[in-house]
Design an enzyme around this catalytic site. Structure first.
Site, short mmCIF file in Angstrom:
data_model
loop_
_atom_site.label_atom_id
_atom_site.label_comp_id
_atom_site.label_asym_id
_atom_site.label_seq_id
_atom_site.Cartn_x
_atom_site.Cartn_y
_atom_site.Cartn_z
N SER A 176 3.10 -2.41 10.20
CA SER A 176 4.55 -2.41 10.39
C SER A 176 5.19 -3.77 10.11
CB SER A 176 4.92 -1.91 11.79
OG SER A 176 4.45 -0.58 11.97
N GLU A 235 -6.73 4.51 7.59
CA GLU A 235 -6.51 5.94 7.33
C GLU A 235 -7.75 6.56 6.68
OE1 GLU A 235 -2.76 5.52 5.30
OE2 GLU A 235 -1.88 4.83 7.17
N HIS A 258 -9.40 1.03 4.54
CA HIS A 258 -8.12 1.22 5.25
C HIS A 258 -8.35 2.14 6.46
CE1 HIS A 258 -4.01 2.41 6.14
NE2 HIS A 258 -3.66 1.29 5.53
N ASN A 269 0.88 -1.17 0.00
CA ASN A 269 0.00 0.00 0.00
C ASN A 269 0.91 1.21 0.00
OD1 ASN A 269 -1.85 2.02 0.42
ND2 ASN A 269 -2.16 1.57 2.59
N TRP A 270 1.02 1.82 -1.15
CA TRP A 270 1.96 2.94 -1.29
C TRP A 270 1.44 4.22 -0.65
CZ3 TRP A 270 4.47 2.89 -6.88
CH2 TRP A 270 5.13 1.67 -7.08
N LYS A 271 0.20 4.25 -0.27
CA LYS A 271 -0.43 5.44 0.33
C LYS A 271 -0.26 6.65 -0.60
CE LYS A 271 0.66 3.40 4.78
NZ LYS A 271 0.26 3.44 6.15
N GLY A 288 2.06 2.09 10.54
CA GLY A 288 2.96 3.23 10.38
C GLY A 288 3.62 3.67 11.67
N GLU A 291 -5.64 -5.33 10.31
CA GLU A 291 -4.64 -4.29 10.53
C GLU A 291 -4.95 -3.54 11.82
OE1 GLU A 291 -2.50 -3.15 6.69
OE2 GLU A 291 -4.18 -1.81 6.90
N GLY A 317 2.70 -1.30 4.24
CA GLY A 317 2.77 0.13 3.94
C GLY A 317 4.20 0.56 3.71
C1 PEP Z 1 -0.82 -0.10 5.72
O1 PEP Z 1 -0.75 1.04 5.24
O2 PEP Z 1 -1.77 -0.84 5.43
C2 PEP Z 1 0.24 -0.53 6.63
C3 PEP Z 1 0.16 -1.72 7.17
O3 PEP Z 1 1.25 0.36 6.85
P1 PEP Z 1 2.64 0.05 7.59
O4 PEP Z 1 3.16 -1.24 7.02
O5 PEP Z 1 3.52 1.21 7.26
O6 PEP Z 1 2.35 -0.08 9.05
#
Ligand code: PEP
Length: 255
Positions: free
Chosen positions: A216, A100, A98, A13-15, A176, A170, A237
């Site tokens: 993470s 976010e 998600h 997930n490049w956000k 993040g 998640e 992410g």
């Molecule tokens: C995500 O954006 O779905 C995610 C898991 O981010 P990260 O790996 O940076 O925690």
């Protein structure tokens, strides 16, 4: 082993990162590193990067996804993108729900369900995100929260349609933040989600559904998390923007 009954999927997930030129360069680095993956590999990218990402990944084992989709087919929804638009471009995957989106953009379980419906109707494969806030974990209501999120999102989704849905657990406190759920915490919630699917559908359907962990996940912790019976891959992410780290996670999922 039931794990053999379902596909392992590692999705980035490049956000809100990477211009089209940067997206092309990043994919060109990632593609050779994951060419021999024994799991499904997906890169979910910003809307403006979809075209170049599709072109760059064409003919490779890397699939492309969007990071969100609207529930309406078309109309007066300024700034939004519909499922038929993504399908018309040739985009196969989309992330929905998600944290976010839920935290910053008013996404609710109900709007997640509407988006899932639209995506499935259009023929997209969905990565459906669920997970609890830290306060909810501390209050001991993780399972209730996650069960409700899954149940509402899948309301009206048939067993046949569920084949096109991946669930990503998640925990919001792990996204993040550098904090990762322990292998056992991830396994426990993923297992509970699978048991819910068995209740809602059947044992067979539950065993065939891919349930990822996200939060993470990185090159160092992926192997432990992915070794768990109910952890069938990851939604990645930060580490998905680092080709070597992303490739290491794909390698861990390919074992
Ligand atoms: C995500 O954006 O779905 C995610 C898991 O981010 P990260 O790996 O940076 O925690």
């Amino acid at each position: 082993m039931n794990k053999a009954k379902r596909a392992a999927v590692i999705a980035g997930n490049w956000k809100m990162n990477k211009t089209p030129a940067e997206a092309k360069a990043l994919l060109e680095e990632i593609i050779p590193l994951v060419a021999d993956a024994k799991c499904e590999v997906v890169a979910c990218v910003p809307y403006v990067d979809l075209q170049i990402a599709l072109e760059t990944a064409a003919g490779t084992n890397v699939k492309i996804g969007a990071e969100n989709v609207h529930w309406a087919e078309k109309g007066a929804f300024t700034g939004e993108i519909s499922a038929p638009m993504l399908v018309a471009m040739g985009v196969p995957y989309v992330i929905i729900g998600h944290s976010e989106r839920r935290s910053y953009f008013g996404e609710t379980d109900e709007t997640v369900a509407q988006r899932v419906r639209a995506a499935i109707d259009a023929g997209l494969k969905v990565i459906l995100c669920v997970g609890e806030y830290l306060e909810q974990r501390k209050e001991g209501v993780t399972m209730e929260i996650v069960r409700k999120q899954v149940k509402v999102a899948l309301g009206g989704v048939s067993a046949e349609e569920l084949k096109n849905i991946i669930i990503a657990y998640e925990p919001v406190w792990a996204i993040g933040t550098g904090l990762t759920a322990t292998d056992d915490q991830a396994a426990e919630v993923n297992h509970a989600i699978r048991e819910l699917l068995a209740e809602l559908y059947s044992r067979e359907v539950a065993d065939a559904t891919t349930i990822q962990y996200g939060g993470s996940m990185n090159a160092a912790n992926a192997e432990g998390l992915l070794s768990k019976e109910d952890v069938d891959g990851g939604l990645i992410g930060g580490a998905s923007l680092k080709p070597a780290d992303f490739a290491a996670i794909v390698k861990a999922a390919s074992k």
